[in-house]
Design a protein around this motif. Structure first.
Motif, PDB file in Angstrom:
ATOM      1  N   VAL A  58       0.840  -1.202   0.000  1.00 51.81           N
ATOM      2  CA  VAL A  58       0.000   0.000   0.000  1.00 51.81           C
ATOM      3  C   VAL A  58       0.873   1.249   0.000  1.00 51.81           C
ATOM      4  CG1 VAL A  58      -1.698   1.313   1.333  1.00 51.81           C
ATOM      5  CG2 VAL A  58      -1.947  -1.151   1.104  1.00 51.81           C
ATOM      6  N   TYR A  59       1.932   1.227   0.785  1.00 50.23           N
ATOM      7  CA  TYR A  59       2.835   2.368   0.850  1.00 50.23           C
ATOM      8  C   TYR A  59       3.482   2.650  -0.506  1.00 50.23           C
ATOM      9  CZ  TYR A  59       6.865   5.206   2.181  1.00 50.23           C
ATOM     10  OH  TYR A  59       7.799   6.198   2.258  1.00 50.23           O
ATOM     11  N   LEU A  60       3.816   1.606  -1.225  1.00 48.17           N
ATOM     12  CA  LEU A  60       4.481   1.757  -2.516  1.00 48.17           C
ATOM     13  C   LEU A  60       3.514   1.927  -3.688  1.00 48.17           C
ATOM     14  CD1 LEU A  60       7.243  -0.939  -2.027  1.00 48.17           C
ATOM     15  CD2 LEU A  60       7.515   1.549  -1.938  1.00 48.17           C
ATOM     16  N   ALA A  61       2.227   1.995  -3.428  1.00 40.95           N
ATOM     17  CA  ALA A  61       1.229   2.065  -4.499  1.00 40.95           C
ATOM     18  C   ALA A  61       1.437   3.270  -5.413  1.00 40.95           C
ATOM     19  CB  ALA A  61      -0.180   2.082  -3.912  1.00 40.95           C
ATOM     20  N   GLU A  62       1.791   4.403  -4.864  1.00 40.92           N
ATOM     21  CA  GLU A  62       1.983   5.599  -5.692  1.00 40.92           C
ATOM     22  C   GLU A  62       3.162   5.398  -6.649  1.00 40.92           C
ATOM     23  OE1 GLU A  62       2.625  10.417  -5.227  1.00 40.92           O
ATOM     24  OE2 GLU A  62       2.557   9.158  -3.441  1.00 40.92           O
ATOM     25  N   ARG A  63       4.233   4.841  -6.157  1.00 39.75           N
ATOM     26  CA  ARG A  63       5.400   4.585  -7.014  1.00 39.75           C
ATOM     27  C   ARG A  63       5.082   3.526  -8.059  1.00 39.75           C
ATOM     28  NH1 ARG A  63       9.253   4.688  -1.912  1.00 39.75           N
ATOM     29  NH2 ARG A  63       9.484   6.939  -1.749  1.00 39.75           N
ATOM     30  N   ILE A  64       4.346   2.492  -7.657  1.00 37.83           N
ATOM     31  CA  ILE A  64       3.945   1.454  -8.605  1.00 37.83           C
ATOM     32  C   ILE A  64       3.064   2.058  -9.689  1.00 37.83           C
ATOM     33  CG2 ILE A  64       2.585  -0.656  -8.848  1.00 37.83           C
ATOM     34  CD1 ILE A  64       3.528  -1.405  -6.001  1.00 37.83           C
ATOM     35  N   ASN A  65       2.130   2.928  -9.296  1.00 38.79           N
ATOM     36  CA  ASN A  65       1.245   3.582 -10.254  1.00 38.79           C
ATOM     37  C   ASN A  65       2.044   4.407 -11.252  1.00 38.79           C
ATOM     38  OD1 ASN A  65      -1.469   4.262 -11.166  1.00 38.79           O
ATOM     39  ND2 ASN A  65      -0.990   6.322 -10.431  1.00 38.79           N
ATOM     40  N   THR A  66       3.025   5.154 -10.779  1.00 41.60           N
ATOM     41  CA  THR A  66       3.862   5.968 -11.669  1.00 41.60           C
ATOM     42  C   THR A  66       4.640   5.091 -12.633  1.00 41.60           C
ATOM     43  OG1 THR A  66       4.093   7.609  -9.906  1.00 41.60           O
ATOM     44  CG2 THR A  66       5.662   7.732 -11.714  1.00 41.60           C
ATOM     45  N   LEU A  67       5.217   4.016 -12.137  1.00 44.30           N
ATOM     46  CA  LEU A  67       5.979   3.102 -12.979  1.00 44.30           C
ATOM     47  C   LEU A  67       5.086   2.454 -14.037  1.00 44.30           C
ATOM     48  CD1 LEU A  67       8.727   1.566 -13.408  1.00 44.30           C
ATOM     49  CD2 LEU A  67       7.734  -0.204 -11.942  1.00 44.30           C
ATOM     50  N   LEU A  68       3.917   2.000 -13.620  1.00 44.04           N
ATOM     51  CA  LEU A  68       3.007   1.348 -14.560  1.00 44.04           C
ATOM     52  C   LEU A  68       2.421   2.337 -15.566  1.00 44.04           C
ATOM     53  CD1 LEU A  68       1.187  -1.157 -12.194  1.00 44.04           C
ATOM     54  CD2 LEU A  68       3.061  -1.605 -13.768  1.00 44.04           C
ATOM     55  N   ALA A  69       2.220   3.587 -15.157  1.00 45.12           N
ATOM     56  CA  ALA A  69       1.710   4.598 -16.082  1.00 45.12           C
ATOM     57  C   ALA A  69       2.712   4.859 -17.203  1.00 45.12           C
ATOM     58  CB  ALA A  69       1.401   5.891 -15.332  1.00 45.12           C
ATOM     59  N   LYS A  70       3.990   4.773 -16.897  1.00 38.74           N
ATOM     60  CA  LYS A  70       5.023   4.996 -17.920  1.00 38.74           C
ATOM     61  C   LYS A  70       5.149   3.812 -18.871  1.00 38.74           C
ATOM     62  CE  LYS A  70       7.846   8.009 -15.047  1.00 38.74           C
ATOM     63  NZ  LYS A  70       9.097   8.120 -14.279  1.00 38.74           N
TER      64      LYS A  70
END
Length: 163
Positions: A86-98
């Motif tokens: 959950v904590y890393l969700a924002e970073r995962i979202n950014t990575l997956l968006a790219k």
């Protein structure tokens, strides 16, 4: 004194307006929320392999959590991993968006993170809640067991003093 009365009247007007808006929202019911959820649900292509794998991942974690319900230390590690996800969700979202074109037919990863919150963080938080509830149940059982042992010990001590 007049300034204080004016400020109180203004505050009362603001509170009345807020109460009116909240009551209007409550009167409208859950219809808009349900419509939004149905729209969200239909906008997703559920046949994409990575989405199926994500759902299977969450189901597997849930089964592991249920099967390991008596292993508190393992469940602690599992909940730490879930919170880390959950904590890393924002970073995962950014990575997956790219990189969404490499694995998906459409870009689900908006800057606000709605998709990742619903399909990644939501199930992980649900899993964490299940682990916390299981831990509380285990602690209650342990407290009852401890209290029974304490009462038995006191009974033995009192019998020893009587003899």
């Amino acid at each position: 004194m007049e300034d204080l009365k004016a400020a109180l009247r203004e505050h009362a007007d603001l509170v009345a307006d807020l109460v009116e808006r909240v009551s209007a929202e409550l009167r409208s019911g859950f219809g808009p929320a349900v419509d939004g959820f149905v729209g969200f649900f239909h906008a997703i292509d559920w046949k994409e392999p990575w989405l199926i794998c994500l759902l299977l991942f969450h189901i597997t974690l849930l089964v592991i959590a249920i099967m390991s319900r008596k292993k508190i230390n393992f469940q602690l590690c599992l909940s730490i991993l879930a919170f880390a996800g959950v904590y890393l969700a924002e970073r995962i979202n950014t990575l997956l968006a790219k990189n969404w074109k490499k694995f998906s037919g459409q870009n689900y990863f908006d800057p606000n993170g709605l998709f990742i919150s619903v399909l990644w963080s939501g199930p992980l938080l649900f899993l964490s809640i299940i682990i916390v509830v299981n831990t509380l149940i285990s602690l209650c059982k342990l407290i009852v067991k401890w209290k029974k042992a304490e009462l038995r010990h006191r009974a033995r001590l009192s019998r020893g003093k009587q003899d």
